[in-house]
Write an enzyme that holds these catalytic residues in place. Structure first.
Site, short mmCIF file in Angstrom:
data_model
loop_
_atom_site.label_atom_id
_atom_site.label_comp_id
_atom_site.label_asym_id
_atom_site.label_seq_id
_atom_site.Cartn_x
_atom_site.Cartn_y
_atom_site.Cartn_z
N CYS A 49 0.86 -1.23 -0.04
CA CYS A 49 -0.02 -0.15 -0.09
C CYS A 49 0.77 1.25 0.04
CB CYS A 49 -0.91 -0.09 1.03
SG CYS A 49 -2.52 0.93 0.91
N HIS A 50 0.83 2.09 1.05
CA HIS A 50 1.45 3.29 1.19
C HIS A 50 3.00 2.97 1.71
CE1 HIS A 50 -2.52 4.99 0.94
NE2 HIS A 50 -1.90 6.32 0.86
#
Length: 224
Positions: free
Chosen positions: A152-153
């Protein structure tokens, strides 16, 4: 992003199956040691999903975080006593609970683990990338050739560690520009493997991400 809603949403049948199907080999990762590096604001399913899976396969998994660093009093923020040795889980932007920290990053060595992984979350990666001990540990771990994984991030933490030049990887869509600027070649697919680097895009990829990490560790038994 309540987990129950995520697992029951149309198109996420494979993710739901991942959590409910029996484990085939509960000794697949026996003897392996994995550190999940996280801070306040981690996406709940991106940490607890892989941790559950790796432990179910026999691995030892430690939750590793930074030294506790309360906000300055002038910020007007107060944190519960639990924040001294726990980190806050979120579902999208909503705090949903706490996870106990096993070790602090300044207390561990590269030799302690066979792999590290970093979950995403709305502000977890920003907390991590601003900590010099976290960045130094990631750089040393990557240099060893052992597995570095992020979802994800979280790949932006690897960008700060400056280990993405020439690497194929993926991440959440709104950090793709950051990953390109860090020298990476970004692909829009559920999981990307490039040498000792494994990355994924978002919570829906947790199953693919977790299985790929387990497969890498199984295939690279001598990556100690």
């Amino acid at each position: 992003m309540p987990v129950a809603h995520l697992l029951n949403a149309p198109g996420n049948e494979g993710l739901r199956q991942f959590f409910f199907d029996p484990i085939d080999d509960d000794q697949q990762l026996a003897g392996r040691k994995i550190a999940v590096i996280a801070a306040d604001g981690f996406e709940e399913i991106e940490l607890l999903g892989p941790v559950w899976y790796f432990r179910a396969l026999g691995a030892q998994v430690d939750v590793v975080s930074m030294k506790a660093n309360p906000a300055p009093a002038r910020f007007g923020l107060t944190m519960p006593e639990m924040a001294q040795d726990h980190i806050m889980a979120i579902q999208y932007l909503q705090p949903v609970g706490w996870v106990k920290v096993d070790r602090r990053v300044d207390e561990i060595q590269v030799a302690d683990y066979d792999a590290i992984f970093i979950p995403g979350g709305a502000w977890n990666p920003d907390n991590l990338r601003n900590d010099k001990d976290v960045i130094a540990f990631i750089q040393a771990f990557n240099q060893s050739g052992k597995l570095v994984a992020a979802i994800c991030h979280a790949p932006v933490v690897l960008a700060t560690a400056d280990i993405l030049k020439g690497k194929k990887l993926t991440g959440y869509w709104n950090v793709h520009t950051d990953l390109v600027n860090a020298g990476g070649q970004v692909l829009d697919q559920s999981v990307v493997v490039d040498g000792n680097l494994i990355t994924s895009r978002h919570p829906i990829d947790v199953a693919d991400f977790s299985r790929t990490v387990a497969e890498w560790l199984t295939e690279n038994k001598n990556a100690k």
